[in-house]
Structures are given as structure tokens and as C-alpha cells.
Design a protein around this motif. Structure first.
Motif, PDB file in Angstrom:
ATOM      1  N   LEU B  95       0.905  -1.263  -0.041  1.00  9.82           N
ATOM      2  CA  LEU B  95      -0.447  -0.205   0.091  1.00  9.82           C
ATOM      3  C   LEU B  95       0.601   1.036  -0.176  1.00  9.82           C
ATOM      4  O   LEU B  95       0.236   2.448   0.346  1.00  9.82           O
ATOM      5  CB  LEU B  95      -1.597  -0.019   1.069  1.00  9.82           C
ATOM      6  CG  LEU B  95      -2.034  -1.530   1.615  1.00  9.82           C
ATOM      7  CD1 LEU B  95      -3.009  -1.062   2.630  1.00  9.82           C
ATOM      8  CD2 LEU B  95      -3.159  -1.021   0.076  1.00  9.82           C
ATOM      9  N   ASN B  96       2.298   0.802  -0.084  1.00 11.43           N
ATOM     10  CA  ASN B  96       3.130   2.065   0.259  1.00 11.43           C
ATOM     11  C   ASN B  96       4.539   2.302  -1.242  1.00 11.43           C
ATOM     12  O   ASN B  96       4.911   0.842  -1.281  1.00 11.43           O
ATOM     13  CB  ASN B  96       3.956   2.458   0.977  1.00 11.43           C
ATOM     14  CG  ASN B  96       4.593   3.580   0.790  1.00 11.43           C
ATOM     15  OD1 ASN B  96       4.229   4.255   0.170  1.00 11.43           O
ATOM     16  ND2 ASN B  96       5.453   4.159   1.863  1.00 11.43           N
ATOM     17  N   LYS B  97       4.501   2.414  -2.249  1.00 13.23           N
ATOM     18  CA  LYS B  97       5.054   2.162  -3.302  1.00 13.23           C
ATOM     19  C   LYS B  97       6.078   3.296  -3.470  1.00 13.23           C
ATOM     20  O   LYS B  97       7.543   3.386  -4.446  1.00 13.23           O
ATOM     21  CB  LYS B  97       4.084   2.146  -5.086  1.00 13.23           C
ATOM     22  CG  LYS B  97       3.144   0.793  -4.268  1.00 13.23           C
ATOM     23  CD  LYS B  97       3.096   1.069  -6.439  1.00 13.23           C
ATOM     24  CE  LYS B  97       1.975  -0.422  -6.033  1.00 13.23           C
ATOM     25  NZ  LYS B  97       1.323  -0.504  -7.741  1.00 13.23           N
ATOM     26  N   ARG B  98       5.958   4.602  -2.515  1.00 13.39           N
ATOM     27  CA  ARG B  98       6.798   5.426  -2.631  1.00 13.39           C
ATOM     28  C   ARG B  98       8.148   5.097  -2.333  1.00 13.39           C
ATOM     29  O   ARG B  98       8.631   4.167  -1.128  1.00 13.39           O
ATOM     30  CB  ARG B  98       6.448   6.685  -2.119  1.00 13.39           C
ATOM     31  CG  ARG B  98       5.549   7.398  -2.658  1.00 13.39           C
ATOM     32  CD  ARG B  98       5.008   8.970  -2.427  1.00 13.39           C
ATOM     33  NE  ARG B  98       4.175   9.504  -2.461  1.00 13.39           N
ATOM     34  CZ  ARG B  98       3.714  10.303  -3.365  1.00 13.39           C
ATOM     35  NH1 ARG B  98       5.083  10.931  -3.940  1.00 13.39           N
ATOM     36  NH2 ARG B  98       2.763  10.669  -4.063  1.00 13.39           N
ATOM     37  N   ALA B 269      -0.124  11.763  -1.696  1.00 13.40           N
ATOM     38  CA  ALA B 269      -0.822  10.473  -1.448  1.00 13.40           C
ATOM     39  C   ALA B 269      -0.143   9.651  -1.802  1.00 13.40           C
ATOM     40  O   ALA B 269       0.828   9.105  -2.549  1.00 13.40           O
ATOM     41  CB  ALA B 269      -2.208  11.025  -2.001  1.00 13.40           C
ATOM     42  N   ASN B 270       0.082   8.646  -0.802  1.00 14.49           N
ATOM     43  CA  ASN B 270       0.315   6.737  -1.205  1.00 14.49           C
ATOM     44  C   ASN B 270      -0.973   6.244  -1.689  1.00 14.49           C
ATOM     45  O   ASN B 270       0.039   5.618  -2.419  1.00 14.49           O
ATOM     46  CB  ASN B 270       0.724   6.603   0.215  1.00 14.49           C
ATOM     47  CG  ASN B 270       1.356   6.960   0.673  1.00 14.49           C
ATOM     48  OD1 ASN B 270       1.501   7.647   2.120  1.00 14.49           O
ATOM     49  ND2 ASN B 270       3.155   7.048   1.004  1.00 14.49           N
ATOM     50  N   ILE B 271      -1.940   6.389  -1.671  1.00 10.78           N
ATOM     51  CA  ILE B 271      -2.577   5.558  -2.114  1.00 10.78           C
ATOM     52  C   ILE B 271      -3.937   7.406  -3.156  1.00 10.78           C
ATOM     53  O   ILE B 271      -4.617   7.415  -2.811  1.00 10.78           O
ATOM     54  CB  ILE B 271      -3.882   4.733  -1.413  1.00 10.78           C
ATOM     55  CG1 ILE B 271      -2.954   4.008  -0.599  1.00 10.78           C
ATOM     56  CG2 ILE B 271      -4.984   4.166  -1.895  1.00 10.78           C
ATOM     57  CD1 ILE B 271      -3.816   3.361   0.180  1.00 10.78           C
ATOM     58  N   ILE B 272      -4.136   6.883  -4.276  1.00 10.83           N
ATOM     59  CA  ILE B 272      -5.469   7.278  -5.127  1.00 10.83           C
ATOM     60  C   ILE B 272      -6.493   6.451  -4.713  1.00 10.83           C
ATOM     61  O   ILE B 272      -6.517   4.700  -5.356  1.00 10.83           O
ATOM     62  CB  ILE B 272      -5.351   7.564  -6.157  1.00 10.83           C
ATOM     63  CG1 ILE B 272      -6.452   8.075  -7.173  1.00 10.83           C
ATOM     64  CG2 ILE B 272      -4.466   7.012  -7.173  1.00 10.83           C
ATOM     65  CD1 ILE B 272      -6.771   9.317  -6.289  1.00 10.83           C
ATOM     66  N   ASP B 315       4.382   4.453  -8.397  1.00 13.03           N
ATOM     67  CA  ASP B 315       4.968   4.933  -7.237  1.00 13.03           C
ATOM     68  C   ASP B 315       3.706   5.626  -6.125  1.00 13.03           C
ATOM     69  O   ASP B 315       3.641   5.227  -5.125  1.00 13.03           O
ATOM     70  CB  ASP B 315       5.595   6.726  -7.623  1.00 13.03           C
ATOM     71  CG  ASP B 315       6.652   6.049  -8.614  1.00 13.03           C
ATOM     72  OD1 ASP B 315       7.676   4.996  -8.242  1.00 13.03           O
ATOM     73  OD2 ASP B 315       7.264   7.498  -8.785  1.00 13.03           O
ATOM     74  N   ILE B 316       2.528   4.788  -7.510  1.00 15.90           N
ATOM     75  CA  ILE B 316       1.276   5.292  -6.148  1.00 15.90           C
ATOM     76  C   ILE B 316       0.623   3.876  -6.346  1.00 15.90           C
ATOM     77  O   ILE B 316       0.360   3.083  -7.426  1.00 15.90           O
ATOM     78  CB  ILE B 316       0.936   6.792  -6.768  1.00 15.90           C
ATOM     79  CG1 ILE B 316      -0.675   6.755  -5.665  1.00 15.90           C
ATOM     80  CG2 ILE B 316       0.073   6.513  -8.273  1.00 15.90           C
ATOM     81  CD1 ILE B 316      -0.815   8.372  -5.853  1.00 15.90           C
TER      82      ILE B 316
END
Lengths: 465, 426
Positions: B95-98, B269-272, B315-316
Motif C-alpha cells: 500500500l506504499n510504493k513510494r 498521497a500514497n493511495i489514490i 509510485d502510487i
């Protein structure tokens, strides 16, 4: 304090006074609930033993809506109270059955679904927007207006809070020609446009009943809108709100009464000339059936100086082309041709035929109308009886019932109130302050067919086994 | 035991028994059950999966509804023969691709959608958070505040910050591993939340700091956000209060949903989270559900493709919701371009919802899901509800693994954007 500024404001926010106008004629139960009586009796005996004759527990019923609250409980359920929650079936699947009633399922015709009829009845009866939980329950998309979604604005928007809000969203539209420039030679001759507070008028009804017309006329007066009629004896007490359809027989009468707006058959150029010459202060609108050449006809009429066009389809929203199209398509074509020819801003377009639900109003406006006319919806709101198909204007099968005009007026006021509120909901979601900005704004809508081709591009077709 | 307890026990037992018996079709398919989106078979199949943790074995349709479009006209090219070991298929997603921030992974591409205290009963809320904990995923508070009873499960609870700011406090943001900004929701896009007066009991009013039995309308939009820059200010606010929290941005699906997505990405944002119009559990005007904003099936590829073209797709996290009813819907959403899905209605169906839509009338839901009625709420025992939801997801896991194994895919991340594996029916 400055005495001028302390005066109470005369400003009154536009609102439509809705109040309950319950159904006069009994409506069918939506659900048919029934019990297998022997099994029910056996279950009661079983529960009597299980709960040691504790009457309160044994007789506590599996319904929170009171369907089994009558004297005979499940043996004679109060079917009108059933909302189809299915709890009785969940608790006693071997005893209880709930289905949509046959009367409900056969309501309406091939266009008017039972759900649509119920929606109009309830809107006219309560004056309240239909609100329900647990999401959407219908078909994915569909033809015509069903295959169209309106846009919304995520964050950037001038308006907020919809119908509950404090900011004003205008639903006013003007009927009449809008000159492109000031012509000093004709400045006293051009009729001024007329404003209606909601972009809806009552279109001509094939009904003959005076009570129906009185209800329509009175509602038009209350709402500040108009009604179209081919028979000027109908609703004549509300003549200032009447838009007569003029023909050879009624020409003299019309010229004498000088209505503020008048309609005529767009193919009768002789009538157009007579009306323009003799009724210089009236707004003259040509009625034009939507078909293959309607765009060209509309351009011709606009160039000839007509003030407005009333474009109509049949009562199911199909145009009169050889290969009929939905009004949303043919309306768009006429609108876009008028835009291309630089004529669109000069004329008002009224669209009618198949405008039967609240969402059809903004969608028709997106397709290019300034305002809409409603027809069979009026009769449905007044609890007219479906006797067959309602598609054809000449031979529709929707029989008005005997009504009290005061009741009918309130039903129609309620309907307009609810549709107005729902229009505000749509405009609010789009971030628009004024319904006039919505006209022809295709870019603020989304079409099922287009989205499907774009989003499902690259997905192969297959046949189900 | 007093009569009141006996009555609750009686009906509770009967409902639970009914949920076991109905899917057997011993008494036929209930004629009045279901609709085009949630057909009677789909509802009964969900009951069955919630009971057994397995896919229905009696032929009940558990993959699609009857809406005539969207997911219901999509199928798989898969011929059904597994090409890899099904048990080895990995369904987890990040849930976090950054590059920075906390790394959170969930074992299924699913977490629970926001259903607020007030719109649903506390017992159902507890069932959901307990199930999320057991599975190792998350569920969202919705916008009705953070009841004390769910604090022990806070490591699996997403705090939602919506426009009404109901129950949003510093500690509820600090509890949260993920904070979800709800800009809009699919069932009522552009209109704000809506809790009718009957449901605003003293507990609900206290939680929301409002008056009892008065309808509550959340404003729309956030009155402090009129641009992406304002939105970034919001994200920064959350990250200041809780630097460890991931930020999810829940939006609806307008024509420019792709622009909204990229804006959210640049705001940090991490998630849209895009929410289509055909789902939703709370009260909504009927006109909004069908007519405003596009269905999720069309929005997912639009957003996915745009994020790819902008070079930020990896990245998101793109999460889809609003009409996700089945394991097949989830797999199709991922094949269209999502990373995972948010589910809410299916969890309600797992514990007995019939999708009748009467949630807003009088006492609310007849089986204790969307109600604040003290008696009806007791029909959902949290432990029972938890197990039903866990079972449903267990059954879905099997179906997801079957689909992936049929294509020879070893993890669900390989399915993302693979539209070529889908077929569409006329």
C-alpha cells in the motif's frame, strides 16, 4: 445605524412549496407476501412449546414494518406494509414467500417501467427526493438517457451543499428570441423574452378532462411556468400561463386573446407569417417533430425569425425518423447544427417526448435544449390509468381518472418541487451556478458507448457458451 | 433471561439458520430477493461463501450479476486449467510504493470501505475490524468517528477524514496506520454524506458532536480545499500529526478523474482510491447513484493509463471501489489497471444483507447491519460476523488463485493492467 440599511430585505429565495398529496386511488402493493398456513400453524405450536407458552416471545414477529402486526399475524399479512426486506423469508424460508406483486410487475408499458411509475407517484405524493440506502440496483447503462452520466467536480466548484446549501443556484431560463445585436428600427417591436423559474413546462396533453387542465393551469400559475394546449377552452381560467397551439380554426381567437407565447406547426409557413404580423408582442414558437431533416428545418425557421423551436419526439422519446432514434441523439444533432450555423443563441429550444424522470431534465439540456416539456408524466402523477402503450401521441393509452383539481395541482407542484431539487443536486455536483450554463455542454457528460470503447479497448470479443 | 433477550435470541438464531438454509435452494430461489446488480443467486452465493469459506458447490452464480454492462459483460480468456500451483499464488499487494514512508503490505488485494458509526451498528463495525485484524488487512471508520470499542483494533483501522470532520481528533489520526481523505464518494458524488434523523441516536450524536435525531449532511467539498495546492496542505497536516501514516485520497469518478489522480500523487498521497457510482452503502438520493460520474469499470483504465503515461504508475497505489461484489470483480478491476479493491457491500451481504435498500427507514436494517436500533443491532454478534467476513474472503482467495493459476501468473501484481486476459461479451 443608517435607516436605509436597516430595512428588512424584500428578497425571497425561490422555493416550491411542497406538501403531502396522498394517492387518492389505491396503488398496487409492490410486494406480495404470503405464508404456507399449515406450516405457520405448526411453527406456532412448536414455538409455544419451545418458549413455554411465553406469549410475548412466541408472538414476536419477523418484521419491523408491521406486516404481521394485524389481528391474524402471518395468516393474513398486511401486504401494503411490506417493503421487500425479506427478513421473514430469511427466518422462515419453509413458510414465508415474498415476491413482486403481479399488479406491480404489469404497471406501465414497454417504456414506463413499474419503478418509474412508482417514482413519479411517490414524488407527486410526498414532494420529497427519493433517498435510499445500499447503492444502485439497476441496469449498468442502456439506451438514450440511460447511457449517459453527468459530470461532477471533485474540488474546484463555486457552489456547495446542494439543496441544503446557502448559495443560490439558478434554474431560471428564458423563452424567446435573443437578438444578436440591437436593431434600433425594431427596438419597440421585438417581444421581450419570458423567464420561467424552472426549465420545465407542461406540454400539450391529449386529455380532454377539464379537471386535469384546471390542475395543470393552476400548477403552472403557482410555479410561474406555462402549459401548452391545442384546445384553448382547456385551462382557460389560467390563460396568462397558456401557450396555445394555433391552427386555422383557432387563429382568430388567438389573435384576439394575444397570449404572451404561442406555438404553431412549424411546417405551416403561412401561419408563421400571420402570427408574426399580427402578434408582434408575442413569442412565436414553431413546433417541429424530430426526424431526419429537423436540423435543416430548425435552421431555416431560425433564419426566418422564429423565436423558439419546440422539438418533440413521441411519448417514448423516439423521434419520427424512418429508423427512430432517441430524443437525446436527434436533439443533439439539431443543437449542434444550429451552433455550427451561428443560430443557436438566437432561438429557444423546448424539447419534449420521453422526459419522464427527474434526471431526464438535465440530460436533455446537456443535449441542447433550453428547457423541456413534460406530457405523460403529468397524467401519471395524477394517477391516470395505463390501458396499453403510451407511445403514440394520437392513440396513447393512458386514461385520466376523475380528480379534484386542488389535489391535482398539489401533486404537480410536488413533482416540480422534487425535480427542481434534483436538478439542483446535479448542478451542485457539477459545480454550476446556473442551469443556462448546462445547455449543450456535452463535455460535462459521459456516454456509455464512448467510455466503453475507450476503456475496454484491446479486450477481445467473445461469445458466451 | 428476560423476554427481550429471548426475543433477540429467537430472531438471531432464526436469521442465522435462514442464511444457512437459503443457499441450499431447498425452498427455491426467493422470488423477491435481489436486483440486477445483486441478483438473488449472487446474494445466496455470498451467504454460502460466508458460511463455508468455499465457493458454492451447487452451481449458484458467484461471479457476476445481471446488470448488462461493466464487470457483468467481462469474462476471462482462461480455460480453467491451472498452469502453476494454486496454493503458491501470492495475492499480496503493497500500500506504499513510494521510496519513503512506512511499508505496509496486505495479504489480499482487498481492504474494507468506510461505513460510518451511525450508518451501521457498532456490532457490525466490530465484526469488520475483527475480520480485518484476522486477515491482516484494514477497514475504514467512515466519517462517523472512532468509537472507543474499536480502539483495540487500531492497527487495522483506517481513520477517515471527511468533509464533516465528524469524530476527527488528534488521537484518532495518531492511531491510524492509514488516513483516508474522503473528497467524494461514488454513490453521491459531489453531494456530501447524508445521515437521516432517525439514525442520529444519543451515541451517534455524541460521537459526531451534533444534536440527536437531526439529519446530518456533510458539506461538499472540503471548504478548505479548492486546488491541488490546498490538497497538499491537507496531506502535510496529516503527515505532521502522524508522520508514520500513509495517506489515501478517496475521490469519485468525474471526466477528469485522471487529472485528480495525478494531482493527488504530486500532493504526496500514497493511495489514490477511486470510488465508482454503483456501490455505496449509505443513504443517497436515487438520482445521484445512477446519473452522476462514471462507473468504476471505465474509470480504472482511464486513471491507470494516465498514470503510466506520466511515468508515476509504480509510485502510487490505485485502489478501486464502488460496485465490487465478487472475487471476479476484483480480478477484473486489477486486470483493468487497479492494484487492489475496497469492499463494503459484500461484507454486509455476508452477514445477511438482502440489498433491499431500506436502510434509511424507521429503525433501519431488519437484520441489524445498517441500524442504530439497540435491539436490531444485537442480531450481529461481532464474533459471528467476523467469521462470516473471514470466510467470504477465504472463498474469494480460492477463486482469485484459480484465475491467476489459469494464466500461469504467480502473483496478483502480474495481473495489473492485463486487459488482454479479459474478453467481453455482447
Amino acid at each position: 445605524m443608517d435607516s436605509e440599511t436597516s430595512k428588512p430585505s424584500k428578497y425571497e429565495r425561490f422555493r416550491i412549496e411542497t406538501k403531502p398529496a396522498p394517492h387518492v386511488y389505491q396503488i398496487p402493493n409492490k410486494f406480495d407476501v404470503s405464508a404456507k398456513k399449515l406450516r405457520l400453524a405448526a411453527m406456532l405450536v412448536h414455538e409455544a412449546f419451545e418458549y413455554k407458552l411465553n406469549k410475548e416471545v412466541v408472538l414476536s414477529r419477523p418484521c419491523i414494518y408491521g406486516v404481521f402486526g394485524g389481528r391474524f399475524g402471518g395468516f393474513k399479512p398486511l401486504k401494503h406494509k411490506c417493503v421487500g426486506c425479506m427478513r421473514c423469508v430469511q427466518e422462515y424460508p419453509h413458510i414465508m414467500a415474498v415476491k413482486q406483486s403481479d399488479e406491480y410487475k404489469t404497471l406501465g408499458d414497454s417504456f414506463w417501467t413499474p419503478e418509474a411509475v412508482f417514482t413519479i407517484w411517490n414524488e407527486a405524493s410526498t414532494g420529497k427526493i427519493p433517498v435510499k440506502g445500499m447503492g444502485y440496483k439497476g441496469a449498468f447503462g442502456g439506451e438514450g438517457f440511460d447511457g449517459m452520466w453527468t459530470d461532477m467536480s471533485e474540488i474546484v466548484r463555486p457552489t456547495r451543499d446542494g439543496v441544503y446549501g446557502r448559495e443560490y443556484i439558478s434554474t431560471c431560463v428564458d423563452i424567446g428570441r435573443k437578438p444578436t445585436r440591437v436593431d434600433f428600427g425594431k427596438i419597440d417591436q421585438s417581444p421581450s423574452s419570458v423567464q420561467v423559474p424552472v426549465p420545465i413546462i407542461f406540454d400539450d396533453l391529449p386529455a380532454l378532462e377539464f379537471d386535469v387542465w384546471n390542475a395543470v393551469g393552476k400548477a403552472a400559475r403557482k410555479l410561474g411556468t406555462f402549459f401548452v394546449t391545442h384546445d384553448q377552452t382547456r385551462g382557460e381560467d389560467y390563460r396568462e400561463r397558456m401557450i396555445p397551439i394555433v391552427d386555422d380554426n383557432s387563429l382568430d381567437e388567438t389573435l384576439e386573446k394575444r397570449p404572451s407565447i404561442v406555438e404553431y406547426d412549424g411546417e405551416r409557413s403561412d401561419l408563421s407569417e400571420k402570427l408574426s404580423d399580427s402578434l408582434q408582442s408575442s413569442i412565436v414558437i414553431a413546433r417541429v417533430p424530430l426526424r431526419e431533416e429537423s436540423g435543416l428545418v430548425a435552421c431555416k425557421l431560425a433564419r426566418e425569425g422564429v423565436h423558439g423551436l419546440h422539438l418533440y419526439a413521441d411519448y417514448h422519446g423516439q423521434d419520427y425518423s424512418e429508423d427512430p432514434k432517441h430524443i437525446s441523439e436527434s436533439l443533439k444533432e439539431v443543437h449542434q447544427l444550429l451552433v455550427k450555423e451561428g443560430l443557436r443563441d438566437q432561438v429557444t429550444i423546448i424539447a419534449s417526448g420521453g422526459i419522464t424522470l427527474a434526471e431526464h431534465v438535465p440530460k436533455a439540456i446537456i443535449c441542447g435544449a433550453d428547457l423541456v416539456g413534460i406530457d405523460t408524466t403529468v397524467l401519471v402523477a395524477l394517477q391516470a390509468e395505463f390501458l396499453g402503450e403510451t407511445q403514440k401521441r394520437g392513440t396513447y393509452k393512458l386514461r385520466p381518472r376523475k380528480i379534484d383539481p386542488a389535489w391535482g395541482t398539489q401533486r404537480l407542484v410536488n413533482l416540480f418541487g422534487v425535480w427542481h431539487d434534483q436538478l439542483i443536486e446535479i448542478l451542485s455536483a457539477m459545480g454550476m451556478r446556473d442551469v443556462r450554463r448546462l445547455r449543450g455542454d456535452i463535455g460535462r457528460s459521459m456516454m456509455d458507448a464512448e467510455l466503453r470503447e475507450h476503456s475496454f479497448k484491446g479486450i477481445a470479443w467473445a461469445t458466451k457458451n | 433471561m428476560g423476554n427481550q433477550e429471548l426475543i433477540v435470541e429467537k430472531h438471531s438464531e432464526r436469521i442465522h439458520h435462514g442464511l444457512e438454509v437459503l443457499p441450499t435452494l431447498r425452498h427455491g430461489l426467493p422470488a423477491g430477493l435481489g436486483n440486477k446488480r445483486w441478483t438473488a443467486e449472487l446474494i445466496l452465493a455470498t451467504y454460502e461463501m460466508a458460511l463455508t469459506g468455499d465457493l458454492p458447490k451447487n452451481g449458484l452464480e458467484h461471479k457476476i450479476g445481471d446488470s448488462g454492462g461493466g464487470f457483468d459483460v467481462l469474462g476471462w480468456k482462461n480455460n480453467g486449467f491451472p498452469k502453476v500451483d494454486q496454493d503458491s499464488v501470492d495475492l499480496s499487494i503493497s500500500l506504499n510504493k513510494r521510496g519513503e514512508g512506512r511499508k505496509i503490505e496486505i495479504p489480499l488485494p482487498i481492504y474494507g470501505g468506510g461505513m460510518s458509526f451511525g450508518s451501521i451498528s457498532l456490532n457490525f463495525m466490530l465484526a469488520r475490524v475483527r475480520a480485518a485484524q484476522k486477515i491482516g488487512t484494514y477497514t475504514s471508520t467512515g466519517e462517523g468517528g472512532y468509537p472507543d470499542a474499536i480502539v483495540p483494533y487500531r492497527d487495522h483501522v483506517i481513520t477517515q477524514v471527511a468533509t464533516g470532520m465528524f469524530g476527527v481528533r488528534e488521537e484518532t489520526i495518531q492511531y491510524a496506520p492509514i488516513v483516508e481523505f474522503k473528497y467524494a464518494q461514488g454513490a453521491k458524488p459531489g453531494l456530501g454524506g447524508h445521515l437521516l434523523a432517525d439514525k442520529v441516536t444519543s451515541e451517534v450524536a455524541k460521537m459526531r458532536e451534533s444534536s440527536m435525531f437531526t439529519s446530518l449532511y456533510s458539506p461538499f467539498p472540503f471548504h478548505s480545499v479548492y486546488s491541488v495546492e490546498d490538497h497538499k496542505k491537507h496531506v502535510d497536516w496529516i503527515k505532521t500529526v502522524n508522520p508514520r501514516a500513509l495517506v489515501s485520497v478517496k475521490v469519485s469518478t468525474p471526466t477528469d478523474v485522471d487529472m485528480v489522480a495525478i494531482g493527488s500523487y504530486y500532493a504526496g498521497a500514497n493511495i489514490i482510491h477511486i470510488d465508482g457510482g454503483y456501490g455505496g452503502t449509505g443513504a443517497a438520493p436515487e438520482i445521484a447513484k445512477k446519473n452522476i460520474a462514471m462507473p468504476i469499470e471505465y474509470a480504472i483504465p482511464k486513471v491507470h493509463d494516465y498514470l503510466v503515461s506520466e511515468g508515476v504508475r509504480d509510485d502510487i497505489v490505485l485502489i478501486a471501489s464502488g460496485g465490487i461484489r465478487t472475487a471476479d470483480d476484483i480480478a477484473k478491476a486489477i486486470a483493468l489497471g487497479a492494484d487492489g479493491c475496497v469492499v463494503a457491500t459484500a461484507e454486509a451481504v455476508a452477514v445477511g444483507c438482502t440489498h433491499c435498500g431500506n436502510c434509511e427507514r424507521g429503525r433501519g436494517c431488519q437484520v441489524g447491519i445498517t441500524t442504530t436500533d439497540p435491539e436490531l443491532s444485537q442480531f450481529i454478534e461481532p464474533e459471528w460476523g467476523e467469521q462470516r467476513i473471514v470466510n467470504l474472503y477465504t472463498a474469494w482467495t480460492k477463486r482469485l488463485r484459480w484465475i491467476l493459476a489459469g494464466f500461469g501468473l504467480k502473483n496478483i501484481r502480474e495481473l495489473r493492467g492485463r486487459k488482454d486476459l479479459l474478453v467481453r461479451y455482447k
